[in-house]
Design a protein around this motif. Structure first.
Motif, PDB file in Angstrom:
ATOM      1  N   THR A 166      29.477  25.176  51.966  1.00  0.00           N
ATOM      2  CA  THR A 166      30.606  26.084  51.894  1.00  0.00           C
ATOM      3  C   THR A 166      31.358  26.048  53.217  1.00  0.00           C
ATOM      4  N   GLU A 167      32.545  25.453  53.178  1.00  0.00           N
ATOM      5  CA  GLU A 167      33.392  25.399  54.370  1.00  0.00           C
ATOM      6  C   GLU A 167      34.128  26.725  54.524  1.00  0.00           C
ATOM      7  N   ILE A 168      34.356  27.147  55.766  1.00  0.00           N
ATOM      8  CA  ILE A 168      35.150  28.333  56.029  1.00  0.00           C
ATOM      9  C   ILE A 168      36.371  27.951  56.866  1.00  0.00           C
ATOM     10  N   VAL A 169      37.530  28.496  56.461  1.00  0.00           N
ATOM     11  CA  VAL A 169      38.785  28.224  57.150  1.00  0.00           C
ATOM     12  C   VAL A 169      39.504  29.540  57.426  1.00  0.00           C
ATOM     13  N   CYS A 170      40.418  29.509  58.372  1.00  0.00           N
ATOM     14  CA  CYS A 170      41.247  30.672  58.662  1.00  0.00           C
ATOM     15  C   CYS A 170      42.153  30.952  57.469  1.00  0.00           C
ATOM     16  N   ALA A 171      42.156  32.165  56.983  1.00  0.00           N
ATOM     17  CA  ALA A 171      42.954  32.518  55.804  1.00  0.00           C
ATOM     18  C   ALA A 171      44.446  32.511  56.099  1.00  0.00           C
ATOM     19  N   LYS A 172      44.829  32.561  57.360  1.00  0.00           N
ATOM     20  CA  LYS A 172      46.247  32.580  57.700  1.00  0.00           C
ATOM     21  C   LYS A 172      46.840  31.182  57.823  1.00  0.00           C
ATOM     22  N   CYS A 173      46.117  30.252  58.493  1.00  0.00           N
ATOM     23  CA  CYS A 173      46.688  28.923  58.721  1.00  0.00           C
ATOM     24  C   CYS A 173      45.884  27.793  58.099  1.00  0.00           C
ATOM     25  N   GLY A 174      44.709  28.094  57.536  1.00  0.00           N
ATOM     26  CA  GLY A 174      43.892  27.052  56.920  1.00  0.00           C
ATOM     27  C   GLY A 174      43.108  26.219  57.913  1.00  0.00           C
ATOM     28  N   GLY A 175      43.089  26.624  59.187  1.00  0.00           N
ATOM     29  CA  GLY A 175      42.359  25.861  60.191  1.00  0.00           C
ATOM     30  C   GLY A 175      40.856  25.876  59.951  1.00  0.00           C
ATOM     31  N   HIS A 176      40.236  24.726  60.127  1.00  0.00           N
ATOM     32  CA  HIS A 176      38.797  24.596  59.908  1.00  0.00           C
ATOM     33  C   HIS A 176      38.024  25.387  60.959  1.00  0.00           C
ATOM     34  N   LEU A 177      37.074  26.198  60.501  1.00  0.00           N
ATOM     35  CA  LEU A 177      36.218  26.979  61.393  1.00  0.00           C
ATOM     36  C   LEU A 177      34.810  26.402  61.464  1.00  0.00           C
ATOM     37  N   GLY A 178      34.246  26.084  60.303  1.00  0.00           N
ATOM     38  CA  GLY A 178      32.880  25.578  60.243  1.00  0.00           C
ATOM     39  C   GLY A 178      32.345  25.710  58.832  1.00  0.00           C
ATOM     40  N   HIS A 179      31.109  26.164  58.701  1.00  0.00           N
ATOM     41  CA  HIS A 179      30.483  26.355  57.395  1.00  0.00           C
ATOM     42  C   HIS A 179      29.689  27.655  57.392  1.00  0.00           C
ATOM     43  N   VAL A 180      29.441  28.167  56.197  1.00  0.00           N
ATOM     44  CA  VAL A 180      28.636  29.374  56.059  1.00  0.00           C
ATOM     45  C   VAL A 180      27.390  29.044  55.240  1.00  0.00           C
ATOM     46  N   PHE A 181      26.244  29.572  55.691  1.00  0.00           N
ATOM     47  CA  PHE A 181      24.971  29.320  55.035  1.00  0.00           C
ATOM     48  C   PHE A 181      24.333  30.656  54.654  1.00  0.00           C
ATOM     49  N   LYS A 182      23.648  30.664  53.514  1.00  0.00           N
ATOM     50  CA  LYS A 182      23.047  31.892  53.001  1.00  0.00           C
ATOM     51  C   LYS A 182      21.532  31.714  52.865  1.00  0.00           C
ATOM     52  N   GLY A 183      20.835  32.856  52.911  1.00  0.00           N
ATOM     53  CA  GLY A 183      19.410  32.862  52.597  1.00  0.00           C
ATOM     54  C   GLY A 183      18.517  32.167  53.595  1.00  0.00           C
ATOM     55  N   GLU A 184      18.904  32.141  54.861  1.00  0.00           N
ATOM     56  CA  GLU A 184      18.076  31.473  55.872  1.00  0.00           C
ATOM     57  C   GLU A 184      17.035  32.410  56.477  1.00  0.00           C
ATOM     58  N   GLY A 185      17.103  33.694  56.143  1.00  0.00           N
ATOM     59  CA  GLY A 185      16.083  34.618  56.595  1.00  0.00           C
ATOM     60  C   GLY A 185      16.344  35.289  57.925  1.00  0.00           C
ATOM     61  N   TYR A 186      17.565  35.170  58.444  1.00  0.00           N
ATOM     62  CA  TYR A 186      17.874  35.882  59.685  1.00  0.00           C
ATOM     63  C   TYR A 186      17.898  37.390  59.416  1.00  0.00           C
ATOM     64  N   PRO A 187      17.455  38.199  60.354  1.00  0.00           N
ATOM     65  CA  PRO A 187      17.438  39.655  60.161  1.00  0.00           C
ATOM     66  C   PRO A 187      18.821  40.272  60.377  1.00  0.00           C
ATOM     67  N   THR A 188      19.732  39.930  59.493  1.00  0.00           N
ATOM     68  CA  THR A 188      21.102  40.442  59.567  1.00  0.00           C
ATOM     69  C   THR A 188      21.441  41.165  58.271  1.00  0.00           C
ATOM     70  N   PRO A 189      22.474  41.977  58.266  1.00  0.00           N
ATOM     71  CA  PRO A 189      22.810  42.754  57.055  1.00  0.00           C
ATOM     72  C   PRO A 189      23.181  41.906  55.843  1.00  0.00           C
ATOM     73  N   THR A 190      23.720  40.714  56.063  1.00  0.00           N
ATOM     74  CA  THR A 190      24.211  39.907  54.945  1.00  0.00           C
ATOM     75  C   THR A 190      23.340  38.708  54.623  1.00  0.00           C
ATOM     76  N   ASP A 191      22.406  38.343  55.511  1.00  0.00           N
ATOM     77  CA  ASP A 191      21.604  37.126  55.370  1.00  0.00           C
ATOM     78  C   ASP A 191      22.512  35.900  55.235  1.00  0.00           C
ATOM     79  N   GLU A 192      23.650  35.942  55.951  1.00  0.00           N
ATOM     80  CA  GLU A 192      24.557  34.801  56.018  1.00  0.00           C
ATOM     81  C   GLU A 192      24.719  34.374  57.471  1.00  0.00           C
ATOM     82  N   ARG A 193      25.022  33.090  57.648  1.00  0.00           N
ATOM     83  CA  ARG A 193      25.317  32.579  58.981  1.00  0.00           C
ATOM     84  C   ARG A 193      26.628  31.806  58.934  1.00  0.00           C
ATOM     85  N   HIS A 194      27.672  32.399  59.506  1.00  0.00           N
ATOM     86  CA  HIS A 194      28.928  31.682  59.664  1.00  0.00           C
ATOM     87  C   HIS A 194      28.787  30.820  60.918  1.00  0.00           C
ATOM     88  N   CYS A 195      28.656  29.533  60.738  1.00  0.00           N
ATOM     89  CA  CYS A 195      28.429  28.597  61.841  1.00  0.00           C
ATOM     90  C   CYS A 195      29.797  28.031  62.240  1.00  0.00           C
TER      91      CYS A 195
END
Length: 207
Positions: A166-195
């Motif tokens: 899952t690629e993530i981009v800026c919603a305003k200009c479409g610039g590439h930011l990185g990728h988002v990963f789910k279910g990796e087990g980090y102790p965060t509220p969403t269990d997501e990692r926007h890399c």
């Protein structure tokens, strides 16, 4: 005297004591080396990999020549031609943001940046993307966030390297930011990692 062949050069490079063949992190595929791998007869390539011909592809999702090669053709509120983007971005920023490249791990300005307050904005268009409170220590080598400012980030499927991410981009200009990963087990509220690539971001202490 004839110059050495590519085969002889490759044979002279040895990497020993691999504990695992490969690990997957963000957009890169990186051999994991044991601490003892740094012997006199070993050559460990880490930060120099992006310039090594056979490995540099792992630090870029594609090899585009202009914005037509970007993964999606979505219309964004702020648009510019490639020459216009080049005029306001550095070559490295253009490679990552407009051509969907990736900076080398553990080299980014914001990898270990952990402010208590502030906002990370898009380098290309200055749109607010992440709050300092979203950032967490993941150890992945790139800035990591468990969430974004509502509506600031758009997600797309990226099938580069034969795997669905899952690629993530800026919603305003479409610039590439990185990728988002789910279910990796980090102790965060969403269990997501926007890399996210550091070069895709700018930090402001004012929220």
């Amino acid at each position: 005297m004839r110059p050495p062949s590519l085969t002889s050069i490759l044979r002279s490079i040895t990497i020993t004591n691999l504990t695992r063949p490969l690990i997957f992190s963000h957009q890169a595929i990186i051999p994991r080396l044991a601490p003892s791998a740094t012997t006199n007869n070993s050559l460990v390539l880490i930060r120099s990999w992006p310039t090594f011909p056979l490995l540099s592809a792992f630090f870029s999702t594609s090899s585009p020549t202009n914005d037509k090669n970007m993964a999606d053709q979505t219309s964004y509120p702020e648009t510019k031609t490639p020459p216009e983007w080049r005029a306001i971005l550095s070559p490295e920023q253009f490679r990552v943001i407009r051509e969907k490249g990736t900076e080398a791990p553990f080299t980014g300005e914001y990898d270990k940046h952990m402010p208590t307050s502030g906002v990370y904005t898009c380098t290309a268009c200055a749109a607010p993307l992440y709050k300092a409170s979203h950032k967490f220590k993941s150890g992945c080598g790139w800035p990591a966030y468990f969430d974004s400012i509502p509506g600031a980030v758009t997600r797309h499927t990226d099938s580069a390297f034969g795997m669905a991410r899952t690629e993530i981009v800026c919603a305003k200009c479409g610039g590439h930011l990185g990728h988002v990963f789910k279910g990796e087990g980090y102790p965060t509220p969403t269990d997501e990692r926007h890399c996210v690539n550091s070069v895709s971001l700018r930090f402001s202490e004012k929220e």
